[in-house]
Design an enzyme around this catalytic site. Structure first.
Site, PDB file in Angstrom:
ATOM      1  CB  CYS A   1      -3.712   3.260  -1.513  1.00 16.14           C
ATOM      2  SG  CYS A   1      -4.839   4.595  -1.174  1.00 16.14           S
TER       3      CYS A   1
ATOM      4  CG  HIS B   1      -1.918   0.957   1.393  1.00 21.32           C
ATOM      5  ND1 HIS B   1      -1.668   2.247   1.777  1.00 21.32           N
ATOM      6  CD2 HIS B   1      -3.257   0.871   1.197  1.00 21.32           C
ATOM      7  CE1 HIS B   1      -2.816   2.919   1.828  1.00 21.32           C
ATOM      8  NE2 HIS B   1      -3.794   2.115   1.465  1.00 21.32           N
TER       9      HIS B   1
ATOM     10  CD  GLN C   1      -6.766  -4.438   4.376  1.00 24.35           C
ATOM     11  OE1 GLN C   1      -7.710  -5.114   4.784  1.00 24.35           O
ATOM     12  NE2 GLN C   1      -6.876  -3.149   4.127  1.00 24.35           N
TER      13      GLN C   1
ATOM     14  CE  LYS D   1      -7.097   0.045   6.233  1.00 29.10           C
ATOM     15  NZ  LYS D   1      -7.803   0.512   5.027  1.00 29.10           N
TER      16      LYS D   1
ATOM     17  CG  ASP E   1       0.693  -2.225   6.101  1.00 27.44           C
ATOM     18  OD1 ASP E   1      -0.204  -2.255   6.963  1.00 27.44           O
ATOM     19  OD2 ASP E   1       0.562  -1.656   5.005  1.00 27.44           O
TER      20      ASP E   1
END
Ligand SMILES: Cc1ncc(COP(=O)(O)O)c(C=O)c1O
Ligand SMILES: Cc1ncc(COP(=O)(O)O)c(C=O)c1O
Lengths: 409, 127, 409, 127
Positions: free
Chosen positions: C366, C124, C205, C228, C202
Site C-alpha cells: 500500500c 501509506h 506503525q 496492528k 499516521d
C-alpha cells in the site's frame, strides 16, 4: 419442520447461564444487540489461534486461509439474503455506516436541488439523519411517509409523495425497532420503482429475524448489522452491481485501490472499492458462523417462534394495569414490544426490572420523531430472539407488577 | 429486595416532591431536558441580597432519580453561595441521594436539576 | 529494566505454536497485522459470556457493565498515547477510516482552492489517497516531502513547502511501513505549526511499536489501528478537543445525536459525535486489554527489543547474495525490513518462504508511490514484533538462501 | 520439500521461457500489468486466415507463476479458435500448470497472460 426446541437453542448461548442481582438473567434487549452463540465465540478464538493474518495480497498460508474464510463469509451473507452474487456484499462498520455510505456516494451523485427524498416516520435515526443532512446539503426536499395511529405506514400518502415523479429515493425500514411493524416492503419497492425512485432498505431489524430475499423484494440497497444477529460488530451493505459500480468510492486508502500514483488513483472492483483499510477479519468470519447458525435454525422458524412469543407477550402485558403498547397487533409485527406505563417512567421500569434480572431498554430507541408522533418522550421496550421463551415473558410481567406496586402514587 | 436507588426516602421525594411549582419573580428561570430519555425540568430560583440561594422550585417530568434529586436539591442548596453551587458535581449529588454510586446511565437524570440551576446562575452572571 | 524474556512473551500467543507445511510458524508480518495475545482472545470470550449488551443509554446491569468497559477502553487508549482526556479519543473502523474522517470533516471545512496539502512520499495509501482526493475536490495543491535515497524525509524540502504560508495541513507517518524509518515527528510538527499548518499523524506503525506521546509531540491529530497492536479490528482517531468540537460530524445516526426532529438534528458531545451507530463493543474492550498487555511490557522495552532484532536482521540479510534492502540504517528504523532480490520476484520469495513456515508479505505494501520512487514495483517485507526472536531471522535467512538456490538463473 | 508451484517443469519455463520476445506485424499487441505486485506483460500474437491463433510471443517481468504460465500459454493456445480462447478460465490455467490449485493470491499472476490475450482478441473483434 420439527418443533422449536428453545432449550436446545438456549444451550448454545453461554451468557444465558448468568445471574443478575442473584436472579437468572432474562435478556429482552436483542433488538439493541443480540447475544452470541457458542459457535461465534469459538470462531473468534479459532481464527486467532489457528490462522490469523491480514487478508488480500498475502501469499503465505495464514494470509490465504484468512482471505478464504473472510471471502467465504461474504458468500454466506450473500446466500443468506439471496443476493445474486457475493461481490455485491460490502462489509462496513455497522448498518449505520452502510446507510451513510449510500447517502454519501449514491446520494451525493444522484440527489439534486428540488428532488424529493422519501423516508418514513418510523425510521431509526440511522436511516433518517443521513438523508436529512443530504437534503440540507443539496437543497432537496425531505418527505415522510406518515405512520398511522395503529403503527403502520400510510401507503396512500406514499403514493401521493411519488405521484409527481420528484421522488428520487425511498428509504424505509423493513421492520420498526420500536413498533415491531413489518412493513410491506415488496409493495413499497414496486411503488417506488414505478415512480422511478431507488429504494434503500434498512434491514437492521428484519435480516436477523425474518427471511429476507433481496431479489424477491426487487430491492436496490439493503443495510444491516451483524451484532443484531449474534455476530461481532460488522455491518453489511448489499447493493445491485450496476448501482455499486456506478458509485464513487466512499473511504480512500489501502485495499480499495487498483493503482495509486502521486496525483492520481484508480479504484478496485466491487466490493473492494468500498472496503478501505484492514477490515475486522475474525469478526467477519464469525459473522459467517452466525449466518450458518441462523440458517441451521431456519429463518422461517425463527420468525414463527418470535411471532408466538410476541403474541403471548401482548396478551400478558395487558394484564398490567396502566400499561400501554405502541404499534400494531401481534400478527403484523416481529418480536418487539414498546410500551409505557402510567405509574412509572421508562427509566424506572428498566432499572426496577434489572433488579429482577430482566433486561429491557428504556428511551427513544433512536427513533425520536416516531416517539414525537405518539406524543411520548420515551418508552420501555422488550424484544425477543431465538433464545427467548414464554417464561421470560412471565418474568417480565411479574417484574412489571412489582413496578406498579412500588411506584403507583 | 430493597434497592439502593428505590429506597423509601427517594420514593417519598418522588411521590411527594418538595418545592414543586413555579416561583414568581424568579431571578433564575431555566428549562432543560434530557433528550435521551425525555426528562424535562423547569427550575426557578431567587437569590438573596448577598447572592446566596434563597429559594428554589421546580416542575417537571422524569424518572425517580431525576425527580427525587430535583426535590432534594431544592432543599440542599438553600443558603449556599453561587460559587459553592457552581462547584457542585456528581459526587455531591451522589452524597445527597444517600451515598449511592450512580451508573453511567443515570448520571444525566440525577444531575438534571443541578445543571439547570448552574446554567441559571451563569446566565445571571453574564446578564 | 529486566531483560526481555521473549519466550515468556511468546507463551502468551497461542498461534505461535502452530505449524505451516509441517514447519513451526515464523510470523514476520506484524506490520500488516499483529497476532493476538491470550488475554485479548480471552477478553472477547469473557465479554460475550459474562455481560455483553449494547452500550450507552442502557439501564440494566449488562448494559452498564458493557458501557463501563467500553468507556474504560477509551481511558486506557488515552493514557497509552498520553492524550489529555479520554473524550478526545474517537473509535473508528480502522486507521484508514480515522484518516478519512479528518479529511472529510476537518478537511472539507478548512481546505480551499489554492491551499497546499503537504504529505510525504513514504505515506501509506491511507494517508495519501484521502488527501489526494480532497485536493482534487477543492482545487487545492497536493505537495510531497521527498524521501532521500537513504529513506529519510527531506526536511529542507518541507521547509520550502511551508515557507509561503499556503500549507494548511501536513499529514505524515510516524514510521514508514516499508522503510521502517522513524520520522522526526516533533520537529515536523514544530515546523508545521510555525507555518500555521495543522498536523495529521499516521501512527498506524508507530503506536504499536514505540512510545507515542501526543502532548510531547504537540500533535493535532493521530490515527492508528488496534489490529496492528494485538487487538481485534478497531481504529482510533485522537484529536485536540478544540479541533474535534469545531468539526462537523462525519457519519450520521444513532448515538452521535443529542436530539433529532424530522427536519433538524443536534449533535452529541465529543467523542460520541463521531461514533455513529453501534460500535464493535467487545472488540474495543479487547483493545483495552491489548493496551494493558503492551503497557505491561513497556513500550520503551518493546522498541528496544525490535531495534535489536532489526539490527540483527539487517546484518544477516546482507549475507544473502543479490539481496537489496530499502531504507535507512538499523538505528533509524523500527522493526521492518523491505528488500528485493536479483534472483526472485517478491511473490516467489513469499511463496517459497511459506514452504518453510516463514510468513512475509510481498507487494507494494500500500505504498505504490514510494516503490515508484525507488524504481521497484514490489518488495518482500519482514517485520518484527514483541514475539519475534533472533531464531526467526535465522529461519528467514536460511529460507532466502534456498530461494536463491532454486531460482538463480 | 518439492513444492507444487515450484516443480522443475514450471521452473524450466521460468528460467528459459518459450516464445519470449515481440512478434513483428502482430494482429494482437497488448500490454497489461498487475498493479498489486508489479507483474507486467507485453503480449503479441498473430491469427491465421481462419481466425485461429497462429503464434504468440511475450515479454515481461514477474513471478514464476506469471512467467511460466505465460510461457506455457504461448504453446497451449496455438491452433485454437478465438471462441475457445475466450472461453478459457482459471481451471484451464490450473490444468495447464499441471493440475495444481492456485491460491487466491496467485490467481492474478497465473491468468495475466491469458487476460492479455483475451483482451487482444476482443480488441481485434471490435476493430
Ligand atoms: C503506515 C500505515 N498507515 C495506515 C495504515 C492503514 O491501517 P488500516 O489498514 O488498519 O486502516 C497502515 C496499515 O497497513 C500503515 O502501515
Ligand atoms: C431499524 C434500525 N436501523 C438501524 C439501526 C442501526 O444499527 P447499528 O447501530 O448497528 O448501526 C438499528 C439498530 O439500532 C435499527 O434498529
Amino acid at each position: 419442520m420439527s418443533p422449536w426446541d428453545v432449550e436446545a437453542v438456549r444451550a448454545e448461548f453461554p451468557i444465558l447461564e448468568r445471574t443478575v442481582h442473584g436472579k437468572p438473567v432474562v435478556y429482552l434487549d436483542s433488538t439493541a444487540s443480540a447475544q452470541k452463540p457458542r459457535v461465534v465465540i469459538e470462531t473468534l478464538r479459532k481464527v486467532y489461534t489457528d490462522y490469523y493474518a491480514n487478508v488480500h495480497r498475502g501469499i503465505y498460508t495464514f494470509a490465504e486461509l484468512s482471505t478464504e474464510a473472510y471471502e467465504g463469509a461474504r458468500e454466506k451473507v450473500a446466500r443468506f439474503i439471496h443476493a445474486p452474487e457475493a461481490a455485491e456484499v460490502v462489509f462496513t462498520r455497522n448498518a449505520t455506516e452502510a446507510l451513510n455510505l449510500v447517502a454519501y456516494t449514491w446520494g451525493e451523485a444522484n440527489i439534486g436541488a428540488g428532488d424529493r427524498i422519501v423516508v418514513t416516520e418510523m425510521e431509526h435515526h440511522s436511516n433518517l439523519v443521513p438523508w436529512q443532512q443530504l437534503a440540507q446539503r443539496k437543497g432537496a426536499e425531505l418527505a415522510f411517509v406518515p405512520v398511522t395511529e395503529g403503527g403502520e405506514l400510510d401507503l396512500d400518502a406514499l403514493r401521493s409523495l411519488l405521484a409527481d415523479g420528484k421522488a428520487k429515493v425511498v428509504a424505509f425500514t423493513l421492520m420498526s425497532n420500536v413498533l415491531g411493524t413489518i412493513t410491506p416492503a415488496a409493495e413499497i419497492v414496486r411503488l417506488a420503482h414505478e415512480a422511478g425512485a431507488t429504494t434503500v432498505l434498512d434491514g437492521a431489524q428484519a435480516v436477523p429475524h425474518l427471511p429476507v430475499d433481496v431479489q424477491a423484494l426487487d430491492a436496490d440497497f439493503l443495510a444491516f448489522s451483524g451484532h443484531k444477529m449474534g455476530s461481532p460488530g460488522v455491518g453489511v451493505l448489499w447493493g445491485r452491481r450496476a448501482l455499486l459500480e456506478a458509485m464513487p468510492p466512499f473511504l480512500y486508502g489501502g485495499d480499495m485501490i487498483l493503482h495509486v500514483e502521486k496525483y492520481h488513483s484508480e479504484w478496485n472492483e466491487i466490493p473492494h472499492k468500498f472496503e478501505a483499510g484492514t477490515p475486522p477479519i475474525a469478526e467477519t468470519i464469525a459473522l459467517g458462523a452466525a449466518v450458518d447458525f441462523l440458517t441451521g435454525l431456519g429463518m422461517e422458524a425463527v420468525h414463527q417462534h418470535e411471532q408466538e412469543l410476541v403474541a403471548y407477550a401482548m396478551k400478558r402485558l395487558l394484564e398490567v394495569e396502566g400499561l400501554h403498547i405502541l404499534g400494531p397487533s401481534a400478527e403484523k409485527r416481529g418480536g418487539v414490544v414498546a410500551f409505557w406505563m402510567d405509574a412509572a417512567h421508562p427509566h424506572d421500569i428498566a432499572a426496577l426490572l434489572d433488579e429482577e434480572g430482566v433486561c429491557v431498554r428504556a428511551g427513544h430507541h433512536c427513533a425520536e420523531p416516531l416517539h414525537a408522533r405518539y406524543g411520548v418522550p420515551a418508552t420501555a421496550r422488550a424484544s425477543f430472539y431465538v433464545y427467548n421463551r414464554p417464561q421470560d415473558i412471565d418474568a417480565l410481567v411479574a417484574a412489571l407488577q412489582r413496578v406498579n406496586a412500588l411506584l403507583r402514587r | 429486595m430493597p434497592s439502593d436507588l428505590y429506597r423509601e426516602e427517594l420514593l417519598d421525594h418522588y411521590r411527594d416532591p418538595q418545592n414543586y411549582g413555579v416561583l414568581p419573580e424568579a431571578d433564575i428561570d431555566v428549562r432543560l431536558n434530557n433528550a435521551t430519555c425525555g426528562d424535562t425540568i423547569h427550575l426557578t430560583a431567587r437569590l438573596d441580597d448577598e447572592g446566596r440561594i434563597a429559594k428554589v422550585m421546580f416542575e417537571g417530568q422524569g424518572c425517580v432519580v431525576s425527580m427525587a434529586s430535583a426535590s432534594m436539591l431544592t432543599e440542599e442548596v438553600v443558603g449556599k453561595r453561587r460559587e459553592e453551587v457552581l462547584a457542585m458535581g456528581l459526587p455531591d449529588i451522589e452524597t445527597m441521594l444517600g451515598g449511592i454510586r450512580l451508573s453511567m446511565g443515570r448520571v444525566k437524570c440525577a444531575t438534571l436539576a443541578l445543571r439547570a440551576l448552574q446554567q441559571g446562575l451563569k446566565e445571571t452572571e453574564e446578564a
